[in-house]
Scaffold this motif. Structure first.
Motif, mmCIF file in Angstrom:
data_model
loop_
_atom_site.group_PDB
_atom_site.id
_atom_site.type_symbol
_atom_site.label_atom_id
_atom_site.label_comp_id
_atom_site.label_asym_id
_atom_site.label_seq_id
_atom_site.Cartn_x
_atom_site.Cartn_y
_atom_site.Cartn_z
ATOM 1 N N THR A 87 34.065 43.016 37.627
ATOM 2 C CA THR A 87 34.752 42.938 36.344
ATOM 3 C C THR A 87 33.717 43.010 35.235
ATOM 4 N N ALA A 88 34.201 43.116 34.014
ATOM 5 C CA ALA A 88 33.292 43.267 32.875
ATOM 6 C C ALA A 88 33.731 42.347 31.745
ATOM 7 N N VAL A 89 32.758 41.950 30.944
ATOM 8 C CA VAL A 89 33.040 41.107 29.785
ATOM 9 C C VAL A 89 32.080 41.496 28.667
ATOM 10 N N THR A 90 32.573 41.426 27.433
ATOM 11 C CA THR A 90 31.741 41.695 26.272
ATOM 12 C C THR A 90 31.612 40.432 25.446
ATOM 13 N N VAL A 91 30.371 40.029 25.217
ATOM 14 C CA VAL A 91 30.084 38.890 24.349
ATOM 15 C C VAL A 91 29.673 39.491 23.002
ATOM 16 N N ASP A 92 30.607 39.474 22.057
ATOM 17 C CA ASP A 92 30.452 40.206 20.803
ATOM 18 C C ASP A 92 29.919 39.286 19.706
ATOM 19 N N ALA A 93 28.609 39.273 19.539
ATOM 20 C CA ALA A 93 27.980 38.399 18.551
ATOM 21 C C ALA A 93 28.133 38.993 17.157
ATOM 22 N N GLN A 94 28.628 38.177 16.230
ATOM 23 C CA GLN A 94 28.832 38.601 14.853
ATOM 24 C C GLN A 94 28.072 37.662 13.912
ATOM 25 N N PRO A 95 27.718 38.166 12.728
ATOM 26 C CA PRO A 95 26.980 37.319 11.781
ATOM 27 C C PRO A 95 27.800 36.108 11.351
#
Length: 348
Positions: free
Chosen positions: A226-234
């Motif tokens: 499976t896949a996951v995105t850890v989307d870091a934002q300011p």
């Protein structure tokens, strides 16, 4: 005088038969008990139950050392994974939740001795049913069944760490660049596979003063990828620090008593003769907004307003006047976080 002696005792055939019968019963009872143990405690269903229970109890050391769980180099290659793929997630304190309320739905024996065990369980709020193929290995003490997974239940989780190389899963913080080198280290977004115990639920996130990723929950099913995105934002703090740098930069520009402040986004051309020192001030700074780009956090061209006051003489009729006006300008920039957590800004 009469003779004397000891007459030898004779064992009754009935006694012999009784002892033999008892021995047969004992052997039969032992075999029956052994069979019962092999069907229950040492059965294939119990093997699966113990594995799932270890995960539920966060005993990842026991779960990961269960026979057939570990992946060898050939199996990793078959999955398209490098031999040094990260196993950092195979530890306690990482999973969000494991399988609860386990029920064995079926245990089907095959002609080659393998079994397919189907279990139902709860993972967080989901009811899941999985089938596991197990096969016998060398018996314990030569008589008690032992099993191993025919196919490893480990999962592969491809983690995309967007705009920041580190992420948090459970109580563990990992750097997706740990096993990389060269140009890969500089990528703004990193993708890295991790071996994970399964079935289990994981929560991925990241939080720091400058960056934050909304937590994402992932269900890792047995023997699945499976896949996951850890989307870091300011964070607001990041934006505020960039805003302060922009304001400071523009304030420094305004101190230059020239019509065209050097390396600054505003200026003016005047055809008449300048007779005094120009005075600049910032009426409105561009309002900083940051969005992820290909290699940095970017602010698009954003409008600001500067003001100039300067004494001028007309070349047409010689009269003197004061030029006093606002000058609109735009500013764009890119911002990156350096290894020591300072912010590097490049104007565009």
């Amino acid at each position: 005088m009469g003779s004397s002696g000891v007459r030898g005792s004779r064992v009754s055939p009935l006694s012999v038969a009784g002892w033999l019968g008892l021995a047969v019963l004992l052997v039969g009872a032992f075999i029956a008990a052994l069979g019962a143990l092999n069907q229950t405690v040492y059965g294939s269903s119990s093997f699966i139950e113990r594995y799932l229970s270890a995960i539920a109890n966060d005993d990842i050391a026991e779960a990961s050392t269960t026979p057939g769980v570990a992946l060898d180099e050939a199996e990793l290659a078959e999955l398209g994974l490098p031999a040094n793929v990260s196993t950092a997630m195979l530890r306690s304190g990482v999973i969000e939740s494991g399988p609860e309320d386990v029920r064995i739905m079926s245990d089907v024996a095959r002609g080659d001795g393998t079994h397919t065990v189907t279990a139902s369980y709860r993972l967080a709020d989901a009811i899941v049913q999985s089938s596991f193929d197990v096969r016998p290995i060398e018996p314990l003490y030569g008589v008690l069944n032992r099993w191993e997974f025919a196919v490893s239940p480990l999962a592969v989780i491809d983690v995309t760490a967007a705009h920041n190389p580190t992420f948090t899963v459970g109580s563990l913080t990992l750097d997706t660049r740990a096993l990389k080198s060269g140009e890969e280290l500089a990528a703004f977004t990193q993708v890295t596979p991790y071996i994970a115990i399964a079935p289990a639920v994981y929560e991925f996130s990241f939080s720091s003063e400058l960056l934050e990723a909304v937590p994402v929950t992932v269900q890792a099913d047995a023997s699945a990828r499976t896949a996951v995105t850890v989307d870091a934002q300011p964070t607001p703090a990041f934006v505020e620090r960039v805003q302060a740098k922009v304001d400071g930069f523009l304030a420094a520009c305004a101190t230059q008593a020239v019509l065209q402040p050097a390396e600054c986004p505003f200026g003016i051309e005047i055809d008449d003769r300048v007779t005094g020192d120009p005075e600049w001030s910032i009426v409105t700074s561009p309002q900083v907004t940051l969005t992820p780009g290909e290699s940095s956090f970017d602010m698009p061209p954003t409008e600001g307003v500067a003001h100039i006051t300067v004494e001028v003489q007309s070349l047409f009729d010689g009269h003197y006047y004061t030029l006093d006006e606002d000058r609109t300008f735009t500013l764009a920039l890119s911002a990156t976080i350096t290894p020591d957590d300072t912010i590097d800004i490049q104007l565009k």
